[in-house]
Design an enzyme around this catalytic site. Structure first.
Site, PDB file in Angstrom:
ATOM      1  NE  ARG A   1      43.916  51.832  35.706  1.00 60.92           N
ATOM      2  CZ  ARG A   1      43.832  52.838  35.883  1.00 60.92           C
ATOM      3  NH1 ARG A   1      43.428  53.851  35.530  1.00 60.92           N
ATOM      4  NH2 ARG A   1      45.125  53.256  36.601  1.00 60.92           N
ATOM      5  CG  ASP A   2      33.512  50.781  35.917  1.00 63.20           C
ATOM      6  OD1 ASP A   2      32.563  51.679  36.518  1.00 63.20           O
ATOM      7  OD2 ASP A   2      33.365  50.108  35.237  1.00 63.20           O
ATOM      8  CB  ILE A   3      34.498  45.591  35.347  1.00 58.74           C
ATOM      9  CG1 ILE A   3      35.291  44.398  35.087  1.00 58.74           C
ATOM     10  CG2 ILE A   3      32.907  45.838  35.186  1.00 58.74           C
ATOM     11  CD1 ILE A   3      34.816  43.442  36.250  1.00 58.74           C
TER      12      ILE A   3
ATOM     13  CB  VAL B   1      27.818  49.353  43.573  1.00 60.14           C
ATOM     14  CG1 VAL B   1      28.317  48.853  44.293  1.00 60.14           C
ATOM     15  CG2 VAL B   1      28.407  48.173  42.630  1.00 60.14           C
TER      16      VAL B   1
ATOM     17  CG  HIS C   1      30.334  53.615  43.479  1.00 62.71           C
ATOM     18  ND1 HIS C   1      28.902  52.764  43.857  1.00 62.71           N
ATOM     19  CD2 HIS C   1      30.193  54.022  42.106  1.00 62.71           C
ATOM     20  CE1 HIS C   1      28.374  53.286  43.139  1.00 62.71           C
ATOM     21  NE2 HIS C   1      28.630  53.064  41.889  1.00 62.71           N
TER      22      HIS C   1
ATOM     23  CG  HIS D   1      31.509  56.506  38.265  1.00 62.20           C
ATOM     24  ND1 HIS D   1      31.172  55.426  37.546  1.00 62.20           N
ATOM     25  CD2 HIS D   1      30.282  56.649  39.030  1.00 62.20           C
ATOM     26  CE1 HIS D   1      30.494  54.539  38.627  1.00 62.20           C
ATOM     27  NE2 HIS D   1      29.865  54.779  38.447  1.00 62.20           N
TER      28      HIS D   1
HETATM   29  P1  5GP Z   1      26.954  52.501  39.663  1.00 59.22           P
HETATM   30  O1  5GP Z   1      26.257  52.184  37.948  1.00 59.22           O
HETATM   31  O2  5GP Z   1      26.415  52.198  40.456  1.00 59.22           O
HETATM   32  O3  5GP Z   1      26.846  54.018  39.686  1.00 59.22           O
HETATM   33  O4  5GP Z   1      28.007  51.635  39.060  1.00 59.22           O
HETATM   34  C1  5GP Z   1      28.690  50.892  39.302  1.00 59.22           C
HETATM   35  C2  5GP Z   1      29.613  50.851  38.516  1.00 59.22           C
HETATM   36  O5  5GP Z   1      30.567  49.445  39.014  1.00 59.22           O
HETATM   37  C3  5GP Z   1      29.515  50.595  37.181  1.00 59.22           C
HETATM   38  O6  5GP Z   1      30.988  51.678  36.113  1.00 59.22           O
HETATM   39  C4  5GP Z   1      30.135  48.859  36.852  1.00 59.22           C
HETATM   40  O7  5GP Z   1      31.356  49.025  35.998  1.00 59.22           O
HETATM   41  C5  5GP Z   1      31.811  49.092  37.914  1.00 59.22           C
HETATM   42  N1  5GP Z   1      31.442  47.607  38.779  1.00 59.22           N
HETATM   43  C6  5GP Z   1      30.634  46.840  38.967  1.00 59.22           C
HETATM   44  N2  5GP Z   1      31.217  45.453  39.123  1.00 59.22           N
HETATM   45  C7  5GP Z   1      32.485  45.709  38.924  1.00 59.22           C
HETATM   46  C8  5GP Z   1      33.385  44.980  39.341  1.00 59.22           C
HETATM   47  O8  5GP Z   1      32.852  43.576  40.273  1.00 59.22           O
HETATM   48  N3  5GP Z   1      34.852  45.049  39.224  1.00 59.22           N
HETATM   49  C9  5GP Z   1      34.331  46.688  39.318  1.00 59.22           C
HETATM   50  N4  5GP Z   1      36.125  46.928  39.634  1.00 59.22           N
HETATM   51  N5  5GP Z   1      33.670  47.372  38.994  1.00 59.22           N
HETATM   52  C10 5GP Z   1      32.436  46.723  38.860  1.00 59.22           C
END
Ligand code: 5GP
Ligand code: ZN
Length: 115
Positions: free
Chosen positions: A31-33, A96, A100, A102
């Site tokens: 799960r996304d945080i 990140v 990944h 979503h």
């Molecule tokens: P991006 O912005 O790279 O597409 O998505 C990165 C996602 O990772 C974001 O939606 C963010 O909320 C999630 N995220 C960041 N740090 C953590 C974490 O420590 N644990 C979890 N489960 N999700 C994270």
């Protein structure tokens, strides 16, 4: 390959806790945080690669497995219907740099204003 500085490598290894939703030999879903929808799950390869294009080049079978896991998560949580988003590059919102997808879904029709 893992990257000691990579947040999602550290989540895959269990060093950083996460809320698991599904797992195979090569793929992990958690799960996304900061969830942006009733279902907001991140599907990642266990091996490190930066983005969806490098995944397609380096590990095409794993990318296919990620799609199957995304569908499995959606079947479990939101009637099998979902949006699958790969932010690619900083300007597109990637924060990140471990690929990944979503998985976004819910019990309502999703809005559409990505830009
Ligand atoms: P991006 O912005 O790279 O597409 O998505 C990165 C996602 O990772 C974001 O939606 C963010 O909320 C999630 N995220 C960041 N740090 C953590 C974490 O420590 N644990 C979890 N489960 N999700 C994270
Ligand atoms: Zn990584």
């Amino acid at each position: 390959m893992t990257d000691v500085d990579c947040l999602f490598c550290r989540i895959v290894s269990g060093e950083i806790p996460s809320d698991a939703v599904a797992e195979t030999a090569t793929v992990y879903a958690f799960r996304d945080i900061v969830p942006k929808a009733p279902t907001h799950v991140l599907v990642v390869p266990k091996a490190h690669t930066p983005n969806v294009a490098t995944a397609a080049t380096d590990m095409p079978e794993v990318l296919g497995e990620m799609a199957l896991v995304a569908q499995q998560v959606a079947d479990q949580e939101c009637g099998g219907q979902f949006r699958w988003i790969f932010n690619t590059g900083e300007r597109a919102g990637q924060t990140v740099f471990h690929v990944h997808g979503h998985v976004i879904g819910g019990d309502h029709e999703l809005g559409w204003s990505p830009a």
